[in-house]
Design an enzyme around this catalytic site. Structure first.
Site, PDB file in Angstrom:
ATOM      1  CG  HIS A  44     -38.172  68.966  78.993  1.00  0.00           C
ATOM      2  ND1 HIS A  44     -37.377  68.636  80.056  1.00  0.00           N
ATOM      3  CD2 HIS A  44     -37.832  70.228  78.638  1.00  0.00           C
ATOM      4  CE1 HIS A  44     -36.580  69.648  80.343  1.00  0.00           C
ATOM      5  NE2 HIS A  44     -36.840  70.627  79.501  1.00  0.00           N
ATOM      6  CG  HIS A  62     -41.419  70.862  80.579  1.00  0.00           C
ATOM      7  ND1 HIS A  62     -40.788  69.924  81.360  1.00  0.00           N
ATOM      8  CD2 HIS A  62     -40.568  71.902  80.511  1.00  0.00           C
ATOM      9  CE1 HIS A  62     -39.625  70.377  81.743  1.00  0.00           C
ATOM     10  NE2 HIS A  62     -39.450  71.582  81.236  1.00  0.00           N
ATOM     11  CG  HIS A 109     -38.592  70.206  85.562  1.00  0.00           C
ATOM     12  ND1 HIS A 109     -37.661  69.634  84.727  1.00  0.00           N
ATOM     13  CD2 HIS A 109     -38.557  71.532  85.307  1.00  0.00           C
ATOM     14  CE1 HIS A 109     -37.079  70.577  84.006  1.00  0.00           C
ATOM     15  NE2 HIS A 109     -37.604  71.735  84.335  1.00  0.00           N
ATOM     16  CG  HIS A 120     -36.823  76.965  76.931  1.00  0.00           C
ATOM     17  ND1 HIS A 120     -37.591  78.088  77.145  1.00  0.00           N
ATOM     18  CD2 HIS A 120     -36.565  76.435  78.143  1.00  0.00           C
ATOM     19  CE1 HIS A 120     -37.780  78.239  78.444  1.00  0.00           C
ATOM     20  NE2 HIS A 120     -37.180  77.255  79.069  1.00  0.00           N
ATOM     21  CG  ASP A 121     -39.136  74.609  79.425  1.00  0.00           C
ATOM     22  OD1 ASP A 121     -38.226  73.810  79.162  1.00  0.00           O
ATOM     23  OD2 ASP A 121     -39.131  75.338  80.423  1.00  0.00           O
TER      24      ASP A 121
END
Length: 105
Positions: A93, A71, A76, A67-68
């Protein structure tokens, strides 16, 4: 100078380890939730009408793991602070994660 580089390298390793840990934890929790829903469904639906199978659980776990992916470095902070400073204001992202999976698959 070498001391400062060592500190930055150590910080970068810690950030990467934290990101990997979060991905694994998210994968695990997503799988637990999917299995819980699968068990709830098993109690209330007959076999031919079941919607959640083991492949679905695996897909939810993979989604949690990935899910990330999109990035940037430092997560963040990179997305919200660095990119706008260099003129990139439309970065998401989540979309980058999807784009990466399309390329990988």
């Amino acid at each position: 100078m070498a001391f400062h580089l060592l500190i930055l390298f150590n910080l970068e390793c810690q950030v990467k380890l934290q990101a990997i840990t979060i991905a694994i934890e998210t994968c695990h929790l997503a799988g637990e939730l999917a299995r819980h829903l699968q068990a709830q469904e098993a109690q209330s639906v007959d076999d031919k009408n079941k919607l959640i199978n083991e492949k679905d659980v695996l897909c939810v776990e993979i989604a949690g793991l990935c899910h990330d992916l999109g990035h940037g470095p430092y997560s963040h902070m990179f997305d919200n602070k660095f990119l706008p400073r260099v003129g990139i204001n439309d970065w998401k992202h989540e979309k980058a994660s999807c784009d990466m999976l399309v390329i990988i698959c």
